[in-house]
Design a protein around this motif. Structure first.
Motif, short mmCIF file in Angstrom:
data_model
loop_
_atom_site.label_atom_id
_atom_site.label_comp_id
_atom_site.label_asym_id
_atom_site.label_seq_id
_atom_site.Cartn_x
_atom_site.Cartn_y
_atom_site.Cartn_z
N PHE A 197 0.84 -1.20 0.00
CA PHE A 197 0.00 0.00 0.00
C PHE A 197 0.87 1.25 0.00
CE2 PHE A 197 -2.72 -3.33 1.47
CZ PHE A 197 -4.01 -2.98 1.08
N GLU A 198 0.39 2.29 -0.68
CA GLU A 198 1.02 3.61 -0.65
C GLU A 198 0.19 4.52 0.24
OE1 GLU A 198 3.62 5.32 -1.73
OE2 GLU A 198 4.62 3.70 -2.82
N GLY A 199 0.88 5.30 1.09
CA GLY A 199 0.18 6.33 1.86
C GLY A 199 -0.40 5.87 3.18
N GLY A 219 -6.83 -14.21 13.16
CA GLY A 219 -5.39 -14.34 12.91
C GLY A 219 -4.65 -13.08 13.32
N TRP A 220 -3.70 -12.66 12.49
CA TRP A 220 -2.97 -11.43 12.80
C TRP A 220 -2.48 -10.78 11.50
CZ3 TRP A 220 2.41 -10.86 11.82
CH2 TRP A 220 3.08 -12.02 11.46
N PHE A 221 -2.19 -9.48 11.60
CA PHE A 221 -1.66 -8.72 10.46
C PHE A 221 -0.22 -8.30 10.73
CE2 PHE A 221 -5.97 -7.90 8.97
CZ PHE A 221 -5.79 -7.74 7.61
N TRP A 222 0.62 -8.29 9.67
CA TRP A 222 1.87 -7.54 9.76
C TRP A 222 1.69 -6.25 8.98
CZ3 TRP A 222 2.69 -11.96 6.37
CH2 TRP A 222 2.98 -11.63 5.04
N TYR A 223 2.36 -5.20 9.44
CA TYR A 223 2.29 -3.88 8.81
C TYR A 223 3.72 -3.34 8.88
CZ TYR A 223 0.27 0.81 7.94
OH TYR A 223 -0.08 2.03 7.41
N ILE A 224 4.42 -3.40 7.73
CA ILE A 224 5.87 -3.13 7.73
C ILE A 224 6.16 -1.92 6.83
CG2 ILE A 224 8.14 -4.06 7.12
CD1 ILE A 224 7.01 -6.88 7.59
N PRO A 225 6.67 -0.83 7.42
CA PRO A 225 7.00 0.34 6.59
C PRO A 225 8.27 0.09 5.78
CG PRO A 225 7.67 0.72 8.87
CD PRO A 225 7.02 -0.63 8.84
N THR A 231 4.09 0.48 2.25
CA THR A 231 3.92 -0.43 3.39
C THR A 231 3.59 -1.83 2.90
OG1 THR A 231 2.94 1.43 4.60
CG2 THR A 231 2.71 -0.74 5.61
N SER A 232 4.24 -2.82 3.51
CA SER A 232 3.93 -4.22 3.25
C SER A 232 2.87 -4.64 4.28
CB SER A 232 5.21 -5.04 3.43
OG SER A 232 4.93 -6.42 3.50
N VAL A 233 1.76 -5.19 3.79
CA VAL A 233 0.65 -5.55 4.69
C VAL A 233 0.25 -6.99 4.41
CG1 VAL A 233 -1.73 -5.03 5.39
CG2 VAL A 233 -0.20 -3.16 4.70
N THR A 271 -3.70 3.64 -0.67
CA THR A 271 -4.20 2.93 -1.86
C THR A 271 -3.29 1.73 -2.11
OG1 THR A 271 -2.89 4.48 -3.17
CG2 THR A 271 -5.26 4.83 -3.13
N ARG A 272 -3.92 0.64 -2.54
CA ARG A 272 -3.12 -0.56 -2.79
C ARG A 272 -2.32 -0.40 -4.08
NH1 ARG A 272 -2.66 -5.40 -5.00
NH2 ARG A 272 -4.60 -5.53 -6.19
#
Ligand SMILES: Cc1cc2nc3c(=O)[nH]c(=O)nc-3n(C[C@H](O)[C@H](O)[C@H](O)COP(=O)(O)OP(=O)(O)OC[C@H]3O[C@@H](n4cnc5c(N)ncnc54)[C@H](O)[C@@H]3O)c2cc1C
Length: 362
Positions: A197-199, A219-225, A231-233, A271-272
């Motif tokens: 995702f951007e932004g 479950g769970w999410f990762w959110y990596i800048p 961002t990697s989601v 936005t993706r």
């Protein structure tokens, strides 16, 4: 067919392969690394640990290059996990062993990180051939004595070596040549659906570069800048809930994001990415496994070829590079005539299993 000869042949140019190849070549041995893809290539596994960037990467001679590459600085992990509704943060610097200048890692775009390590291998004397897929080993009785590969023109090639190292990750089948079976964990059996995702929103300073891990009902999410804006989601769900990520991936990811208020909030203005290497929504089964044996005479497994724990610990690149360091240490001792192969590689395997166990038990 003419057969070239090297001291060591490495299959795979990910972090495990380029690390072991470099550390053996730095001792003056002749090393060939065969990589199936042409770099830079996409790979998942973006959140690193301090031991990789300040330990192994310093030994490889790339720590300063990494520090100057502009990768976001990861000071630890921020979790919305467990009974507390507010996110809490684990700082690497809390450990006395990592206080000071080594109390951080990086969040990396793997295409760039892996290329830095592979170029470094070339500069340290490794012969690197990209677009070359290793499909079999050469055997002489119990011993592996070489590898068979297909070159970029489709020609079949053979190379002989004292050691063949399988660092070809979790998708290749080469590991099976070491013997024994690949044993899967009953506990860690999940699937991941992920995209870019951007932004997206950032955590506040000084932890804006942290990985954010958020548990939700399924479950769970990762959110990596990965930069100021990228961002990697990824959503990780249990095997029993596999139906949640089947069918239309866009719909599935949006539905999972909607189930997780914190990730929804962080992505509310994002936005993706739909084009280029980050444009695809990918699914990975990330079942945990261990190969029954990590070596046989003339052949050694490192990284994902040997074992994998779970993405929750950001341990994959650490285990790949640490196992590569252990393998290089053992192989260098054998090539120098300081230790016999069995002693050296049993030591490699015992230490590698111990490190794997630390993360698995944790
Ligand atoms: C969903 C998910 C999320 C993850 N997140 C993280 C994370 O945040 N942090 C982390 O540290 N780890 C993470 N990981 C784990 C990480 O991706 C791996 O552990 C790591 O990439 C292993 O490195 P490697 O060098 O063993 O293999 P790889 O990185 O897979 O490299 C193997 C290389 O071998 C090449 N190859 C394949 N077959 C052949 C062949 N036949 N011949 C020649 N070359 C070949 C491939 O092209 C590739 O370049 C994650 C994994 C998953 C599934």
């Amino acid at each position: 067919m003419s057969v070239e000869d090297f001291d060591v042949v490495v299959a795979g140019g990910g972090p495990g392969g380029s690390t072991v190849a470099t550390l053996v070549a730095m001792q003056g041995h002749r090393v060939l690394l065969l990589e199936k893809e042409v770099f830079p290539r996409y790979q998942i596994g973006e959140s690193l640990l301090p031991a990789t960037v300040h330990g192994v990467c310093r030994m490889l001679g790339v720590a300063d290059e990494l520090a100057g590459a502009g990768f976001p600085i990861k000071r630890g992990g921020t979790f919305r996990w467990g009974p507390r509704p507010e996110p809490w943060t684990f700082h690497f610097g809390i450990s006395a062993k990592m206080a000071g200048s080594t109390s951080h890692a990086y969040q990396v775009e793997r295409a760039r990180f892996d290329e830095i390590l592979l170029n470094n291998a070339k500069s340290k004397g490794v012969v690197v051939r990209e677009g070359c897929s290793v499909h079999d080993v050469v055997e002489d009785g119990e011993r592996v004595t070489g590898a068979k590969y297909t070159d970029p023109d489709g020609n079949e090639r053979e190379v002989s070596a004292r050691f063949v190292i399988d660092a070809s990750g979790n998708k290749s089948r080469l590991y099976s040549k070491v013997g024994g079976s690949r044993n899967y964990s009953e506990f860690f059996r999940s699937l991941a659906l992920f995209g870019y995702f951007e932004g997206g929103k950032r955590l506040p300073e000084p932890v804006s570069g942290n990985i954010l891990s958020v548990a939700f009902d399924n479950g769970w999410f990762w959110y990596i800048p990965l930069s100021d804006t990228l961002t990697s989601v990824g959503a990780v769900v249990r095997r029993e809930d596999a139906d949640k990520i089947q069918g239309d991936r866009e719909k599935a990811l949006n539905a999972l994001i909607a189930e997780c208020p914190l990730i929804s909030e962080y992505l509310s203005n994002a936005t993706r990415v739909t084009t280029g290497k980050y444009g695809e929504l990918r699914v990975r089964k990330d079942y945990s496994y261990q190969q029954e044996t990590y070596w046989r005479p003339g052949m050694v497994l490192v990284g994902d070829a040997a074992c994998f724990v779970d993405p929750v610990f950001s341990s994959g690149v650490h285990l790949a590079t640490y196992s590569a360091l252990l393998a290089a240490r053992s192989i260098n001792s054998v090539l120098a005539g300081d230790l016999d192969e069995k002693t050296a590689l049993n030591e490699f395997e015992a230490r590698y299993r111990r490190e794997y166990g630390v993360f698995y038990e944790f």
